[in-house]
Enzyme design. Structure first.
Site, PDB file in Angstrom:
ATOM      1  N   HIS A 159      60.415  64.967  87.395  1.00 57.11           N
ATOM      2  CA  HIS A 159      59.747  63.784  86.827  1.00 57.11           C
ATOM      3  C   HIS A 159      59.820  63.680  85.315  1.00 57.11           C
ATOM      4  O   HIS A 159      59.382  62.697  84.744  1.00 57.11           O
ATOM      5  CB  HIS A 159      58.269  63.749  87.255  1.00 57.11           C
ATOM      6  CG  HIS A 159      57.434  64.750  86.508  1.00 57.11           C
ATOM      7  ND1 HIS A 159      57.430  66.075  86.821  1.00 57.11           N
ATOM      8  CD2 HIS A 159      56.612  64.612  85.449  1.00 57.11           C
ATOM      9  CE1 HIS A 159      56.621  66.721  85.998  1.00 57.11           C
ATOM     10  NE2 HIS A 159      56.122  65.857  85.149  1.00 57.11           N
TER      11      HIS A 159
HETATM   12  C1  UD1 Z   1      52.264  62.797  83.094  1.00 61.09           C
HETATM   13  C2  UD1 Z   1      52.247  63.766  81.918  1.00 61.09           C
HETATM   14  C3  UD1 Z   1      53.157  64.937  82.219  1.00 61.09           C
HETATM   15  C4  UD1 Z   1      52.836  65.558  83.547  1.00 61.09           C
HETATM   16  C5  UD1 Z   1      52.887  64.490  84.622  1.00 61.09           C
HETATM   17  C6  UD1 Z   1      52.578  65.003  86.003  1.00 61.09           C
HETATM   18  C7  UD1 Z   1      51.964  62.765  79.691  1.00 61.09           C
HETATM   19  C8  UD1 Z   1      52.666  62.465  78.419  1.00 61.09           C
HETATM   20  N1  UD1 Z   1      52.764  63.142  80.702  1.00 61.09           N
HETATM   21  O1  UD1 Z   1      53.594  62.287  83.201  1.00 61.09           O
HETATM   22  O2  UD1 Z   1      52.976  65.911  81.206  1.00 61.09           O
HETATM   23  O3  UD1 Z   1      53.755  66.588  83.819  1.00 61.09           O
HETATM   24  O4  UD1 Z   1      51.927  63.488  84.273  1.00 61.09           O
HETATM   25  O5  UD1 Z   1      52.688  63.985  86.965  1.00 61.09           O
HETATM   26  O6  UD1 Z   1      50.762  62.661  79.753  1.00 61.09           O
HETATM   27  N2  UD1 Z   1      52.577  56.247  88.137  1.00 61.09           N
HETATM   28  C9  UD1 Z   1      52.205  55.779  89.355  1.00 61.09           C
HETATM   29  N3  UD1 Z   1      51.012  56.196  89.866  1.00 61.09           N
HETATM   30  C10 UD1 Z   1      50.179  57.030  89.199  1.00 61.09           C
HETATM   31  C11 UD1 Z   1      50.573  57.491  87.944  1.00 61.09           C
HETATM   32  C12 UD1 Z   1      51.779  57.103  87.421  1.00 61.09           C
HETATM   33  O7  UD1 Z   1      52.919  55.031  89.999  1.00 61.09           O
HETATM   34  O8  UD1 Z   1      49.110  57.355  89.735  1.00 61.09           O
HETATM   35  C13 UD1 Z   1      53.886  55.841  87.587  1.00 61.09           C
HETATM   36  C14 UD1 Z   1      53.826  54.637  86.687  1.00 61.09           C
HETATM   37  O9  UD1 Z   1      54.982  53.909  86.872  1.00 61.09           O
HETATM   38  C15 UD1 Z   1      53.839  55.241  85.304  1.00 61.09           C
HETATM   39  C16 UD1 Z   1      54.710  56.461  85.516  1.00 61.09           C
HETATM   40  O10 UD1 Z   1      54.421  56.906  86.833  1.00 61.09           O
HETATM   41  O11 UD1 Z   1      54.326  54.390  84.337  1.00 61.09           O
HETATM   42  C17 UD1 Z   1      54.453  57.569  84.548  1.00 61.09           C
HETATM   43  O12 UD1 Z   1      53.086  57.961  84.548  1.00 61.09           O
HETATM   44  P1  UD1 Z   1      52.455  58.656  83.242  1.00 61.09           P
HETATM   45  O13 UD1 Z   1      51.061  59.084  83.527  1.00 61.09           O
HETATM   46  O14 UD1 Z   1      52.680  57.796  82.068  1.00 61.09           O
HETATM   47  O15 UD1 Z   1      53.359  59.912  83.032  1.00 61.09           O
HETATM   48  P2  UD1 Z   1      53.895  60.998  84.060  1.00 61.09           P
HETATM   49  O16 UD1 Z   1      55.376  60.863  84.119  1.00 61.09           O
HETATM   50  O17 UD1 Z   1      53.122  61.015  85.324  1.00 61.09           O
END
Ligand code: UD1
Length: 355
Positions: A204
Site C-alpha cells: 500500500h
Molecule cells: C495510512 C498511513 C500509513 C499506514 C497506512 C495503513 C499516513 C501518511 N499514512 O496510509 O502510514 O501504513 O495508513 O493502512 O498517515 N481509504 C479507504 N478507506 C479507508 C481509508 C482509506 O478507502 O478507511 C482509501 C482512500 O482512497 C484514501 C486512501 O485509501 O484516499 C489512502 O488512505 P490514507 O489514510 O490517506 O493513507 P493510507 O495509504 O491508508
C-alpha cells in the site's frame, strides 16, 4: 489524572488496545479515546475495535481521506476544541500516521504534554510521509516510548534529552501475544478455501502503488511468485483503486478485501513467506519467526533485519526470486525475537504514565 489517546488509522488500533487495558489498573487515571476517522471503512476500523476489545471512541472527528495537508489540517482543527473541552494532563499518540503528528502539534501548542508510543523509528528517507511525521512528533513529545535500542540512539542523535526516552518494547507485539492463540485456533478451523501453502502479500505504500510502471512490475513479480507458491493478497483500498485505474491484471492472484486483525494474524502465522511493504508486518513476522521479504529499499525497523526474519528486497525482482528460492529450500535465516518484545510493553508504559 486525565489521558486522551488519539488514533485514526489501521496500524495503530493494535497499539492503543493494550495501553488502554494496562492503564485501567490505575484508578487515578481517567481515559478518553479519540478516533480521528482517518480510516473509516468498517474493515479498516470497526472490525479492529471489535476484535481487539477496544471500547467505542468517546469522540470521532470523522475527518476521512484528503491530501496530506488537508487531512492533517482537518484533524488539527477538529481536535483542538476537544482538547480545550477535556483539558487532559497528557495526550498519547501512536505510530507515524498523519493523525499522530496532527494531534501532537495541537497538544504541544496548547501546552499539553505529549507521549509518543513507538518513538525513535527512522528510515532516513524523507520521501516517506511517515518519516516526516516521526521526526516532528518526536520533537514535540515529552515522553518518548521506544520499541528498541535503535530508537533511543536516533532520538539522542536528534538532541532529545535521555530523561524523556523510555525503552519499553513493542506494544504491537502485546496485541499479537494476546490474540495469537485465538488466531491459530480460528485459522485451524476455517481455511476459507485457501491453499495449504501460500505467500501472504500486502502492498500500500505510495512509492509502490501510485506509479503505474512500478505497480505493474511488482504485480509481474508476484505473478512469478504465484507459479511456485499461491499468492494470497488482502489488498488495501488504495491499491485496489490503483490496479483498476492503471488497468492492471491481478486476477491470477487470490486478491481479497483487507482482513480483520485476528484473521490476518492467523494467515501470517501459517504463511511460508510474507511479502509486504508495511512497517508493522515486518515486526509481526519477526516475532512469529516467519520469513518476510520487504518491498522497500529501507526500513525504520532495522532490528527486524539485524535480528529478525526480515530481508529488504526493494523493487528488485531478481533478489525477490533468489530470496524466495532460499525460503522454499528452507535455508533462510531463522531470526530471533528482539528484547522487550514480550507482551508487556503497555504495562511498562502505563507505569510511567501513571507515575
Ligand atoms: C495510512 C498511513 C500509513 C499506514 C497506512 C495503513 C499516513 C501518511 N499514512 O496510509 O502510514 O501504513 O495508513 O493502512 O498517515 N481509504 C479507504 N478507506 C479507508 C481509508 C482509506 O478507502 O478507511 C482509501 C482512500 O482512497 C484514501 C486512501 O485509501 O484516499 C489512502 O488512505 P490514507 O489514510 O490517506 O493513507 P493510507 O495509504 O491508508
Amino acid at each position: 489524572m486525565k489521558v486522551i489517546h488519539i488514533v485514526g488509522a489501521r496500524p495503530n488500533f493494535m497499539k492503543v488496545a493494550p495501553v488502554l487495558q494496562a492503564l485501567k489498573a490505575y484508578s487515578q487515571v481517567r481515559q478518553i479515546l479519540v478516533h480521528t476517522g482517518q480510516h473509516y471503512d468498517a474493515n479498516m476500523s470497526d472490525v479492529f475495535f471489535e476484535q481487539l476489545g477496544i471500547p467505542p471512541a468517546d469522540v470521532n472527528l470523522a475527518v476521512g481521506s484528503a491530501t496530506h495537508a488537508r487531512q492533517t489540517a482537518e484533524i488539527m482543527s477538529r481536535f483542538e476544541p476537544v482538547l480545550l473541552e477535556h483539558k487532559p494532563d497528557l495526550v498519547l499518540v501512536y505510530g507515524d500516521v498523519n493523525s499522530t503528528v496532527a494531534a501532537a502539534l495541537v497538544a504541544a501548542k496548547l501546552g499539553v504534554r505529549v507521549g509518543h508510543v513507538e518513538a525513535g523509528l527512522r528510515s532516513f528517507d524523507r520521501t516517506m510521509p511517515e518519516e516526516i511525521n516521526r521526526l516532528l512528533t518526536d520533537q514535540l513529545a515529552d515522553l518518548l516510548f521506544t520499541p528498541s535500542e535503535d530508537g533511543d540512539i536516533n532520538l539522542q542523535r536528534e538532541g532529545i534529552p535521555p530523561e524523556k526516552i523510555f525503552r519499553v518494547g513493542n506494544v504491537m507485539i502485546d496485541s499479537l501475544v494476546r490474540l495469537l492463540p485465538l488466531a491459530r485456533r480460528q485459522n485451524g478451523h476455517s481455511r476459507n478455501g485457501l491453499p495449504e501453502r501460500y505467500a501472504l502479500v500486502t502492498l500500500h505504500r505510495p512509492s509502490n502503488v501510485d506509479d503505474g510502471t512500478t505497480l505493474k512490475n511488482i504485480l509481474q513479480s508476484l505473478l512469478e511468485v504465484n507459479r511456485d507458491l499461491a499468492v494470497v493478497f488482502p489488498a488495501h483500498p488504495r491499491t485496489r483503486l490503483r490496479i483498476a485505474e492503471f488497468s492492471l491484471r491481478a486476477d491470477q492472484l487470490l486478491v481479497m478485501d483487507p482482513l480483520p486483525y485476528v484473521d490476518f494474524l492467523g494467515l501470517q502465522s501459517r504463511a511460508q513467506v510474507v511479502i509486504t511493504d508495511s512497517g508493522g508486518i515486518q515486526e509481526e513476522t519477526t516475532y512469529l519467526g516467519v520469513p518476510c521479504l520487504t518491498l522497500r529499499e529501507n526500513t525504520e525497523r532495522p532490528i527486524t533485519v539485524s535480528l529478525g526474519t526480515n530481508v529488504l528486497v526493494g523493487q528488485d525482482s531478481t533478489k525477490l526470486r533468489a530470496e524466495l528460492a532460499r525460503i522454499l529450500a528452507g535455508s533462510h535465516k531463522k531470526g530471533a525475537i528482539p528484547p522487550l518484545w514480550d507482551g508487556h510493553a503497555a504495562e511498562r508504559i502505563a507505569a510511567i504514565v501513571a507515575r
